[in-house]
Design a protein around this motif. Structure first.
Motif, short mmCIF file in Angstrom:
data_model
loop_
_atom_site.label_atom_id
_atom_site.label_comp_id
_atom_site.label_asym_id
_atom_site.label_seq_id
_atom_site.Cartn_x
_atom_site.Cartn_y
_atom_site.Cartn_z
N ALA A 62 -7.12 -13.35 7.80
CA ALA A 62 -6.66 -13.78 7.52
C ALA A 62 -4.71 -12.73 7.57
O ALA A 62 -3.90 -12.38 8.24
N GLU A 63 -5.28 -12.41 6.32
CA GLU A 63 -4.18 -11.87 5.50
C GLU A 63 -3.89 -10.13 5.93
O GLU A 63 -2.99 -9.70 6.15
N ALA A 64 -5.68 -10.25 6.32
CA ALA A 64 -5.67 -8.91 6.32
C ALA A 64 -5.22 -8.68 8.16
O ALA A 64 -4.54 -7.45 8.60
N SER A 65 -5.03 -9.38 9.17
CA SER A 65 -4.61 -9.36 10.74
C SER A 65 -3.09 -9.42 9.57
O SER A 65 -2.69 -8.56 10.79
N VAL A 66 -2.90 -10.10 8.96
CA VAL A 66 -0.76 -10.17 9.02
C VAL A 66 -0.01 -8.77 8.33
O VAL A 66 -0.04 -8.19 8.72
N ALA A 67 -1.19 -8.01 7.74
CA ALA A 67 -1.12 -7.13 7.06
C ALA A 67 -0.92 -5.80 7.83
O ALA A 67 -0.05 -4.92 8.11
N ALA A 68 -2.34 -6.25 9.10
CA ALA A 68 -1.96 -4.85 9.61
C ALA A 68 -1.15 -4.99 10.40
O ALA A 68 -0.35 -3.98 10.88
#
Length: 101
Positions: A62-68
């Motif tokens: 989820a954090e990777a999705s937000v960062a992307a």
């Protein structure tokens, strides 16, 4: 010689507490935590869904999705269909009206 040792011990006693407080003083506020949770929920992460076995993987995804998403929203470049003008000519009458008294 004893006075040098005493001075060194006294100086180190003053320096050690100062070094222990060399941490960041930035604290996370309640509003910042709520905003972060809202961002995670917007990409599909649900807090407290009962799946504790996959928690580390789920939160990291989820954090990777937000960062992307944030990176794609703030990236440079792209196609712009709008036009812009950098300025216009100033007539002599306008110039004199602005800068003469």
């Amino acid at each position: 010689m004893k006075s040098i040792i005493r001075a060194a011990i006294f100086a180190s006693a003053l320096v050690i507490p100062v070094a222990s407080f060399a941490q960041s003083t930035a604290h996370t506020t309640r509003a910042q935590v709520r905003a972060e949770l809202a961002q995670l929920e917007s990409v599909g992460f649900h807090v407290g869904d009962g799946d504790a076995t996959h928690y580390p993987d789920a939160i990291q995804a989820a954090e990777a999705s937000v960062a992307a998403r944030d990176a794609s929203a703030s990236s440079y470049g792209g196609v712009s269909s709008s036009t812009s003008q950098s300025g216009s000519r100033v007539s002599a009458a306008d110039w004199n009206a602005m800068y003469s008294r």
